[in-house]
Design a protein around this motif. Structure first.
Motif, PDB file in Angstrom:
ATOM      1  N   ARG A  54       6.426  -2.205  -1.747  1.00 53.47           N
ATOM      2  CA  ARG A  54       6.846  -1.108  -1.074  1.00 53.47           C
ATOM      3  C   ARG A  54       7.908  -0.436  -1.869  1.00 53.47           C
ATOM      4  O   ARG A  54       7.875   0.889  -2.252  1.00 53.47           O
ATOM      5  CB  ARG A  54       7.267  -1.156   0.430  1.00 53.47           C
ATOM      6  N   LEU A  79       8.214   9.775   2.439  1.00 53.70           N
ATOM      7  CA  LEU A  79       7.588   8.448   2.566  1.00 53.70           C
ATOM      8  C   LEU A  79       8.608   7.298   2.442  1.00 53.70           C
ATOM      9  O   LEU A  79       8.462   6.322   2.918  1.00 53.70           O
ATOM     10  CB  LEU A  79       6.688   8.469   1.337  1.00 53.70           C
ATOM     11  N   THR A  81       0.643   8.216   5.820  1.00 54.15           N
ATOM     12  CA  THR A  81       1.626   7.705   7.202  1.00 54.15           C
ATOM     13  C   THR A  81       1.686   8.644   8.043  1.00 54.15           C
ATOM     14  O   THR A  81       2.302   8.487   8.982  1.00 54.15           O
ATOM     15  CB  THR A  81       2.926   7.466   6.363  1.00 54.15           C
ATOM     16  N   HIS A 124      -5.241   4.269   6.683  1.00 53.27           N
ATOM     17  CA  HIS A 124      -4.518   5.135   7.712  1.00 53.27           C
ATOM     18  C   HIS A 124      -5.377   5.455   8.957  1.00 53.27           C
ATOM     19  O   HIS A 124      -5.068   5.432  10.189  1.00 53.27           O
ATOM     20  CB  HIS A 124      -4.150   6.461   7.000  1.00 53.27           C
ATOM     21  N   ILE A 160       3.363   1.828  10.765  1.00 53.43           N
ATOM     22  CA  ILE A 160       3.340   1.971   9.346  1.00 53.43           C
ATOM     23  C   ILE A 160       3.607   0.894   8.627  1.00 53.43           C
ATOM     24  O   ILE A 160       2.729   0.569   7.744  1.00 53.43           O
ATOM     25  CB  ILE A 160       4.365   2.913   8.798  1.00 53.43           C
ATOM     26  N   GLU A 202       9.911   6.178   5.501  1.00 49.02           N
ATOM     27  CA  GLU A 202       8.809   5.790   6.547  1.00 49.02           C
ATOM     28  C   GLU A 202       8.629   4.361   6.192  1.00 49.02           C
ATOM     29  O   GLU A 202       8.069   3.465   7.079  1.00 49.02           O
ATOM     30  CB  GLU A 202       7.672   6.779   6.560  1.00 49.02           C
ATOM     31  N   ILE A 203       8.132   4.042   4.744  1.00 52.65           N
ATOM     32  CA  ILE A 203       7.534   2.931   4.601  1.00 52.65           C
ATOM     33  C   ILE A 203       8.119   1.314   4.577  1.00 52.65           C
ATOM     34  O   ILE A 203       7.477   0.512   4.697  1.00 52.65           O
ATOM     35  CB  ILE A 203       6.791   2.833   3.152  1.00 52.65           C
ATOM     36  N   LEU A 235       0.243  -0.628   7.858  1.00 56.07           N
ATOM     37  CA  LEU A 235      -0.433  -0.248   6.385  1.00 56.07           C
ATOM     38  C   LEU A 235      -0.379  -1.214   5.348  1.00 56.07           C
ATOM     39  O   LEU A 235      -1.104  -1.279   4.437  1.00 56.07           O
ATOM     40  CB  LEU A 235       0.097   1.195   5.990  1.00 56.07           C
TER      41      LEU A 235
END
Length: 581
Positions: A341, A470, A535, A39, A543, A473-474, A546
């Motif tokens: 993910r 999360l 995140t 991050h 993101i 977002e990922i 990452l």
């Protein structure tokens, strides 16, 4: 972001030197082993590249006080009232879902409901079916929404699901004692909520400014708690004030119409700019983003945001082409990075669901009876207090914690707190034996009740909203709805299992049920520490970095802004906020 007025801190200088020593940012070694460190690297890239968030225009001549003027001046313009209003309107779908979890357990406990539906003549399986059909419908709704939301967009799919929810509320309210009709209504209601539970968080994540995305996505869980709280206290109020007749149980069922009516306001909300861009509707995406941000199309912040989104979409399309939905699923299965993910999302959903919170929500009157509360009224009152604690905890976390503390540490600390509370409750009830409502409440019972409320607090300060934030977002824009569909179907399958077996578990293994949930959370903290990346404050496009590591494809490197272009000039550096240690 705030304009920096002084020299950089030593840490900020170290970050700059590390990023640009070789002319471009360094790659992360491995997100699984450096989940917490990645991050810092990506956030530094984002700060160096992103323009400053435009501030509000203040109006001294209107007579506002100096304090109000200063607050207005410091508030970014993109954090405008319309942004928050969109979040509130969309989250009426979350309120409808939360209300079901709050009102239905108490309604099952009403004497009027038991009498009209002859529940005393039926087995505990019927009660479990009435509860779990909602989750069963949600499982299928979460899966079947995918073709609609991909073809027609987020907004219109939400409106379609809302119409189904209204039909389900009508069927339940006017079922006239027919268990079969009531079950059909429950299934339809769950089917609609399965749609909404996936599309609304996706929409919130896609339209939110990065600096308050955690807060706005957290609105979903806040409004779940608003609905749950309303359901708990409405049941308590009608049990205390209304005669035991058909209208007594119909009233809480009818209240489902109110959040559904407010959700129809989604008709006036813009479509997701990211979805429009994914459909190559550039002009519509630009118009939608300008409407949300309240900025002109030629503003530097709008140009930056629309460029980042367009680059991300073009990179995905250039590498993978225009695949069908089934093609996306196959691509997802063959992509190691995206499988990671999805696996991360499934694990987060598993821990969230097996926290036992759904079991407590639906069967709270029965659980509080085990702890010594006499009669339906007292059990409903304790349930209302439980719902209030959850609401306050979620509100505080959503507004003041999630975008400051981030995602990782609330999950880690919450895991430890949850496991301790659940193991204590299970140990106490195993040692003392569950109550049947005839014994007086002892001091030990009060301690166990406090543990229930602490359990609710720990849940709200971590596992209530962070997993959903999360998983919204990922995933990148190409795989977002497919991946979230898999995660949300898994959530509803887990929830279905929990609420289906809970009454049976309370009858068979009784108090040892709490050990099961507490034991699961012993493993949650180390999982988050080693595998969940931070995140906070990153754009959705950033993101991706990452998880990319060295696996970024050549065509993606060519389309996405090259790393060598990240190096800022002096005037850009001077606008960076200080990096806090």
């Amino acid at each position: 972001m705030q304009r920096q007025e002084s020299n950089y801190s030593d840490m900020q200088s170290d970050i700059k030197g590390d990023l640009y020593a070789s002319g471009k940012p360094k790659k992360a070694s491995n997100w699984k082993s450096a989940a917490g460190d990645a991050h810092t690297r990506v956030y530094a890239e984002y700060l160096l590249e992103a323009p400053e968030e435009p501030k509000q225009v203040s109006h001294r001549h209107m007579g506002a006080s100096m304090l109000v003027h200063e607050l207005i001046r410091r508030q970014p313009q993109i954090h405008n009232a319309w942004t928050y209003m969109i979040g509130v309107i969309m989250c009426m779908g979350a309120a409808a879902y939360g209300y079901d979890t709050g009102f239905f357990g108490g309604t099952l406990a009403l004497d009027s409901f038991k009498r009209d539906f002859k529940m005393n003549e039926r087995s505990s399986t019927t009660q479990a079916n009435l509860v779990s059909l909602f989750q069963g419908g949600s499982f299928f709704g979460a899966g079947l929404q995918l073709p609609l939301t991909e073809k027609f967009g987020r907004k219109w799919t939400i409106l379609f699901a809302n119409v189904i929810f209204i039909a389900s509320a009508f069927a339940q309210t006017f079922s006239r004692g027919s268990v079969e009709i009531f079950m059909v209504g429950r299934f339809l209601g769950g089917f609609a909520v399965g749609f909404l539970s996936l599309i609304i968080p996706v929409y919130l994540a896609e339209f939110s400014p990065p600096s308050i995305r955690g807060r706005l996505v957290g609105f979903f869980d806040i409004f779940i708690q608003v609905g749950t709280l309303a359901g708990f206290w409405i049941n308590y109020g009608i049990d205390a004030s209304l005669p035991s007749n058909t209208f007594q149980w119909q009233l809480p069922v009818f209240v489902q119409f109110f959040p559904a009516a407010l959700l129809m306001g989604a008709f006036f909300v813009p479509e997701s700019p990211r979805w429009l861009m994914s459909k190559n509707r550039y002009d519509d995406a630009l118009k939608s983003l300008c409407s949300i941000r309240k900025l002109p199309a030629d503003h530097s912040y709008i140009q930056y945001e629309i460029k980042m989104t367009q680059d991300s979409v073009e990179a995905e399309q250039a590498h993978r082409g225009n695949a069908t939905l089934w093609g996306l699923v196959k691509e997802l299965a063959t992509s190691p990075g995206h499988r990671k993910r999805v696996g991360l999302g499934l694990a987060l959903i598993f821990f969230k669901t097996f926290s036992g919170v759904q079991a407590v929500n639906y069967y709270s009157p029965r659980i509080f009876k085990q702890l010594g509360f006499k009669g339906t009224k007292n059990s409903l009152f304790a349930t209302g207090i439980y719902g209030t604690v959850k609401f306050v905890g979620t509100l505080i976390f959503g507004f003041f914690v999630v975008d400051r503390a981030g995602r990782r540490w609330p999950l880690i600390i919450g895991s430890i707190g949850l496991s301790m509370c659940l193991i204590y409750i299970g140990g106490y009830l195993t040692a003392m034996g569950p109550r049947d409502g005839t014994q007086p409440i002892s001091k030990g019972d009060y301690t166990a009740i406090v543990a229930i409320f602490l359990y609710a607090t720990w849940y709200c300060f971590g596992w209530n909203s962070v997993p959903l934030t999360l998983i919204s977002e990922i995933f990148n824009v190409r795989y977002r709805t497919v991946s979230m569909t898999i995660c949300l179907m898994w959530q509803w399958l887990c929830t279905f299992s929990i609420v289906r077996i809970m009454p049976i578990a309370l009858d068979t293994i009784t108090t040892k049920t709490y050990f099961l949930f507490g034991g699961i959370f012993i493993f949650a903290a180390p999982f988050v520490y080693f595998f969940v990346p931070e995140t906070r404050m990153l754009s959705l496009e950033k993101i991706d970095r990452l998880f990319d590591g060295p696996e970024r494809h050549d065509v993606e490197e060519a389309v996405v802004v090259p790393e060598t272009e990240y190096k800022p000039e002096l005037d850009h550096i001077e606008r960076l906020p200080a990096v806090k240690e």
